[in-house]
Scaffold this active site. Sequence first.
Site: not given
Length: 421
Positions: A90, A144, A164, A194, A244
């Site tokens: 990440r 995700n 989500c 998102h 987002y």
Amino acid sequence: MKLAVVGGGSTYTPELIDGFARLRDTLPISELVLIDPAADRLELVGGLARRIFAKQGHNGKIVTTSDMDAGVADADAVLLQLRVGGQAARNQDETWPLECGCVGQETTGAGGLAKALRTVPVVLDIAERVRRTNPDAWIIDFTNPVGIVTRALLQAGHKAVGLCNVAIGFQRRFARLLDVTPADIHLNHVGLNHLTWETGVRLGGPEGEDLLPKLLAEHTDTIAEDLRLPRAVLDRLGVVPSYYLRYFYAHDEVVRELKTKPSRAAEVAEMEKQLLEMYGDPALDEKPELLAKRGGAFYSEAAVDLAASLLGAGGSPYQVVNTVNNGTLPFLPDDAVIEVQAAVGSHGPAPLALPALDPLYAGLISHATAYEDLALEAALRGGRDRVFKALLAHPLIGQYEYTEALTDKLIAHNREHLSWA
């Protein structure tokens, strides 16, 4: 009722456990299996999970295992919350795109594509194991990028629904601002994972009074501050975008910000060290306050609600989920995966009918869906050209010079996770 959680060693898991314990009347679990290859983390999390159950009087059994096949066997539902490559991967997703002047984020832009490429093959392998041991089990995906992962699952014929926590977060915030209970709030939530907008906030159900005009008239400043967008943007839109959307509406501003501070992954990695130390304390029998800063707010409530509905145990009649389009948004292919309100039951989700969508939103949804098509193709088949095409199609990239550099960086940073590289 048996549930399995893949990625059960996550520091998120006590949030989920707390929800299972509190909402046991909604979802009466007799056995909960936490599955994770990281045995050390798994035992810490599993120990705390058992203490939370015991403190709250839940008599369900909690099992921990690193054996995927044994863990998912006979499960009624399997929740996926894994992170391939961990926080280290990440951190890369959030940093190397910045070198090209593009947003560094774990679910959108080039970083989001990298996560999809790492994740889709692993999730599909898990889903095949679930299908072999129990073809009737529901797969609930919280991993995700949820939209792309859910589409991969559905395309492969699995009984899957994507989840989500963005929508339930808005539901809770709006209920607080309007001084009603969360159950009174029905969102007209529309878009892709998102990439969504709240185009209505209805009281009591899909046919209820639309309170969005009241909400914006009285609380736009508060909502704009939460979203970190100027009030003028919300005034012009007349809807509430997901936070987002800031990556799209203020891309260059966000890039400048991200270049001046540590990545979110670095912050979370440090937080996880502290959380795991806390989880090892045999006196701890509730989720610590620090966990609220880890992210995933209201995930447990959303997961319980969805699992209960899918398994015929109750649950809310309408929920925001990621599911197949099938004409709901007529400008998208039927097999696209969208994030909308749906009637959910043991048959699965059935999206509610939507009014025609403003081109301002429909255009961006169409563009992002085209990217997701190419991203899934790259995740399933590999190859530099497919990665390049997906990046070139992304609404936040779209320039060949950036795309060439991003393609090379993505492959270089993820080679160990890409069988074809």
